[in-house]
Design a protein around this motif. Sequence first.
Motif, PDB file in Angstrom:
ATOM      1  N   ALA A  10      -7.609  15.743 -25.617  1.00  0.00           N
ATOM      2  CA  ALA A  10      -8.702  15.469 -24.673  1.00  0.00           C
ATOM      3  C   ALA A  10      -9.548  14.271 -25.092  1.00  0.00           C
ATOM      4  O   ALA A  10      -9.882  13.413 -24.271  1.00  0.00           O
ATOM      5  CB  ALA A  10      -9.581  16.707 -24.507  1.00  0.00           C
ATOM      6  N   ASP A  11      -9.899  14.177 -26.360  1.00  0.00           N
ATOM      7  CA  ASP A  11     -10.719  13.067 -26.827  1.00  0.00           C
ATOM      8  C   ASP A  11      -9.948  11.749 -26.744  1.00  0.00           C
ATOM      9  O   ASP A  11     -10.493  10.726 -26.321  1.00  0.00           O
ATOM     10  CB  ASP A  11     -11.191  13.312 -28.262  1.00  0.00           C
ATOM     11  CG  ASP A  11     -12.103  14.529 -28.370  1.00  0.00           C
ATOM     12  OD1 ASP A  11     -12.758  14.880 -27.365  1.00  0.00           O
ATOM     13  OD2 ASP A  11     -12.155  15.136 -29.453  1.00  0.00           O
ATOM     14  N   TYR A  13      -7.498  11.106 -24.682  1.00  0.00           N
ATOM     15  CA  TYR A  13      -7.303  10.756 -23.274  1.00  0.00           C
ATOM     16  C   TYR A  13      -8.568  10.137 -22.679  1.00  0.00           C
ATOM     17  O   TYR A  13      -8.487   9.181 -21.897  1.00  0.00           O
ATOM     18  CB  TYR A  13      -6.888  11.985 -22.466  1.00  0.00           C
ATOM     19  CG  TYR A  13      -6.586  11.645 -21.025  1.00  0.00           C
ATOM     20  CD1 TYR A  13      -5.334  11.161 -20.660  1.00  0.00           C
ATOM     21  CD2 TYR A  13      -7.556  11.767 -20.031  1.00  0.00           C
ATOM     22  CE1 TYR A  13      -5.059  10.819 -19.343  1.00  0.00           C
ATOM     23  CE2 TYR A  13      -7.290  11.418 -18.718  1.00  0.00           C
ATOM     24  CZ  TYR A  13      -6.045  10.948 -18.381  1.00  0.00           C
ATOM     25  OH  TYR A  13      -5.777  10.590 -17.082  1.00  0.00           O
ATOM     26  N   GLU A  14      -9.732  10.665 -23.015  1.00  0.00           N
ATOM     27  CA  GLU A  14     -10.977  10.107 -22.495  1.00  0.00           C
ATOM     28  C   GLU A  14     -11.100   8.625 -22.857  1.00  0.00           C
ATOM     29  O   GLU A  14     -11.423   7.795 -22.007  1.00  0.00           O
ATOM     30  CB  GLU A  14     -12.166  10.890 -23.045  1.00  0.00           C
ATOM     31  CG  GLU A  14     -13.519  10.248 -22.830  1.00  0.00           C
ATOM     32  CD  GLU A  14     -13.974  10.207 -21.385  1.00  0.00           C
ATOM     33  OE1 GLU A  14     -14.975   9.510 -21.098  1.00  0.00           O
ATOM     34  OE2 GLU A  14     -13.339  10.851 -20.525  1.00  0.00           O
ATOM     35  N   GLU A  15     -10.797   8.304 -24.097  1.00  0.00           N
ATOM     36  CA  GLU A  15     -10.874   6.903 -24.517  1.00  0.00           C
ATOM     37  C   GLU A  15      -9.766   6.076 -23.877  1.00  0.00           C
ATOM     38  O   GLU A  15     -10.003   4.952 -23.413  1.00  0.00           O
ATOM     39  CB  GLU A  15     -10.777   6.815 -26.041  1.00  0.00           C
ATOM     40  CG  GLU A  15     -10.866   5.394 -26.570  1.00  0.00           C
ATOM     41  CD  GLU A  15     -10.830   5.327 -28.085  1.00  0.00           C
ATOM     42  OE1 GLU A  15     -10.838   4.195 -28.619  1.00  0.00           O
ATOM     43  OE2 GLU A  15     -10.787   6.386 -28.730  1.00  0.00           O
ATOM     44  N   SER A  18     -10.496   5.608 -20.090  1.00  0.00           N
ATOM     45  CA  SER A  18     -11.718   4.849 -19.829  1.00  0.00           C
ATOM     46  C   SER A  18     -11.616   3.401 -20.284  1.00  0.00           C
ATOM     47  O   SER A  18     -12.223   2.510 -19.678  1.00  0.00           O
ATOM     48  CB  SER A  18     -12.909   5.508 -20.537  1.00  0.00           C
ATOM     49  OG  SER A  18     -13.107   6.821 -20.065  1.00  0.00           O
ATOM     50  N   THR A  50     -10.890  14.652 -17.177  1.00  0.00           N
ATOM     51  CA  THR A  50     -12.208  14.363 -17.728  1.00  0.00           C
ATOM     52  C   THR A  50     -13.209  13.939 -16.658  1.00  0.00           C
ATOM     53  O   THR A  50     -14.326  13.536 -16.973  1.00  0.00           O
ATOM     54  CB  THR A  50     -12.113  13.275 -18.811  1.00  0.00           C
ATOM     55  OG1 THR A  50     -11.541  12.091 -18.245  1.00  0.00           O
ATOM     56  CG2 THR A  50     -11.267  13.745 -19.985  1.00  0.00           C
ATOM     57  N   LEU A  52     -13.013  11.435 -14.380  1.00  0.00           N
ATOM     58  CA  LEU A  52     -13.207   9.995 -14.266  1.00  0.00           C
ATOM     59  C   LEU A  52     -13.334   9.486 -12.839  1.00  0.00           C
ATOM     60  O   LEU A  52     -13.797   8.365 -12.620  1.00  0.00           O
ATOM     61  CB  LEU A  52     -12.054   9.259 -14.966  1.00  0.00           C
ATOM     62  CG  LEU A  52     -12.060   9.298 -16.491  1.00  0.00           C
ATOM     63  CD1 LEU A  52     -10.813   8.631 -17.037  1.00  0.00           C
ATOM     64  CD2 LEU A  52     -13.307   8.604 -17.027  1.00  0.00           C
ATOM     65  N   GLN A  73     -10.728  18.878 -21.740  1.00  0.00           N
ATOM     66  CA  GLN A  73     -11.069  17.828 -20.780  1.00  0.00           C
ATOM     67  C   GLN A  73     -12.304  18.197 -19.962  1.00  0.00           C
ATOM     68  O   GLN A  73     -13.097  17.329 -19.594  1.00  0.00           O
ATOM     69  CB  GLN A  73      -9.884  17.556 -19.868  1.00  0.00           C
ATOM     70  CG  GLN A  73      -8.746  16.842 -20.591  1.00  0.00           C
ATOM     71  CD  GLN A  73      -7.767  16.214 -19.627  1.00  0.00           C
ATOM     72  OE1 GLN A  73      -7.329  16.839 -18.676  1.00  0.00           O
ATOM     73  NE2 GLN A  73      -7.432  14.959 -19.870  1.00  0.00           N
ATOM     74  N   TYR A  76     -15.790  16.898 -20.859  1.00  0.00           N
ATOM     75  CA  TYR A  76     -16.194  15.604 -20.310  1.00  0.00           C
ATOM     76  C   TYR A  76     -16.470  15.707 -18.808  1.00  0.00           C
ATOM     77  O   TYR A  76     -17.445  15.156 -18.302  1.00  0.00           O
ATOM     78  CB  TYR A  76     -15.094  14.569 -20.551  1.00  0.00           C
ATOM     79  CG  TYR A  76     -14.894  14.210 -21.999  1.00  0.00           C
ATOM     80  CD1 TYR A  76     -15.722  13.278 -22.622  1.00  0.00           C
ATOM     81  CD2 TYR A  76     -13.886  14.799 -22.750  1.00  0.00           C
ATOM     82  CE1 TYR A  76     -15.539  12.940 -23.959  1.00  0.00           C
ATOM     83  CE2 TYR A  76     -13.691  14.469 -24.087  1.00  0.00           C
ATOM     84  CZ  TYR A  76     -14.520  13.534 -24.690  1.00  0.00           C
ATOM     85  OH  TYR A  76     -14.345  13.208 -26.004  1.00  0.00           O
ATOM     86  N   ARG A  80     -19.955  14.976 -15.487  1.00  0.00           N
ATOM     87  CA  ARG A  80     -19.804  14.065 -14.350  1.00  0.00           C
ATOM     88  C   ARG A  80     -19.861  14.773 -12.995  1.00  0.00           C
ATOM     89  O   ARG A  80     -20.121  14.137 -11.977  1.00  0.00           O
ATOM     90  CB  ARG A  80     -18.476  13.309 -14.489  1.00  0.00           C
ATOM     91  CG  ARG A  80     -18.468  12.373 -15.690  1.00  0.00           C
ATOM     92  CD  ARG A  80     -17.101  11.863 -16.046  1.00  0.00           C
ATOM     93  NE  ARG A  80     -17.191  10.799 -17.047  1.00  0.00           N
ATOM     94  CZ  ARG A  80     -16.312  10.592 -18.014  1.00  0.00           C
ATOM     95  NH1 ARG A  80     -15.242  11.373 -18.114  1.00  0.00           N
ATOM     96  NH2 ARG A  80     -16.482   9.607 -18.876  1.00  0.00           N
TER      97      ARG A  80
END
Length: 221
Positions: A10-11, A13-15, A18, A50, A52, A73, A76, A80
């Motif tokens: 998850a971490d 994938y967020e980076e 993004s 996450t 996005l 996920q 995050y 949002r």
Amino acid sequence: MTTAAYDAIADWYEEFASDTASDYMDRVRRQLAELLGPGPGRCLDLCCGTGLHAAELRRLGWRPLGVDLSAGQLRYARTRMPATRGDAARLPVADASVSAVTCVLGHTDLPDYPAVIAEAARVLAPGGRFVHVGVHPCFVGAFADRSDRERIVVDAGYAERERSFRAWSAHGVRARVGAWHVPLADLLNAVTAAGLTLTRVTESGPDAIPDLFALLATKPA
């Protein structure tokens, strides 16, 4: 319930989504906006990851709600938009309760995508919109050699529907979580079998061979 493969990454994938893949995600959101169009109303973002795409849904006038299986996920996503943990094939959502449903880059993570489309149709209000945006089912996958930008070589793996960790990039998402393949005919037939009316189909990519496939379907009023 399907295993939440993204919890472990998850971490990362967020980076990745993004930053590393930001240009690609911008193209994805342009496809989403083109087909979904303006709100108002509640829009359920299936496999929201996450979260996005929540800002784009709001920009279009929708009130986004997310569903995803990955608790990692959702850490995050919940910053949002409102989001809950759930299986996209058995949604914790009432019948005919949302005006739109989106599934963005989700179908390759789902072992039974037709069941997910049927659930999308169930929760859609009459006249509601379903938008799918995903990798192109004919030109992106373990079966497609994309090493030459001007020529995609498709092998017999196109007919396989099992999960595969074979990937043309050793550093991307699929090498980490694998992918289920949904051939084009299966994808389109699942939409009509769910009682939705196919309204528009689009393809796009950075060059002449598309890497994204999207569709808009509506629920009869």
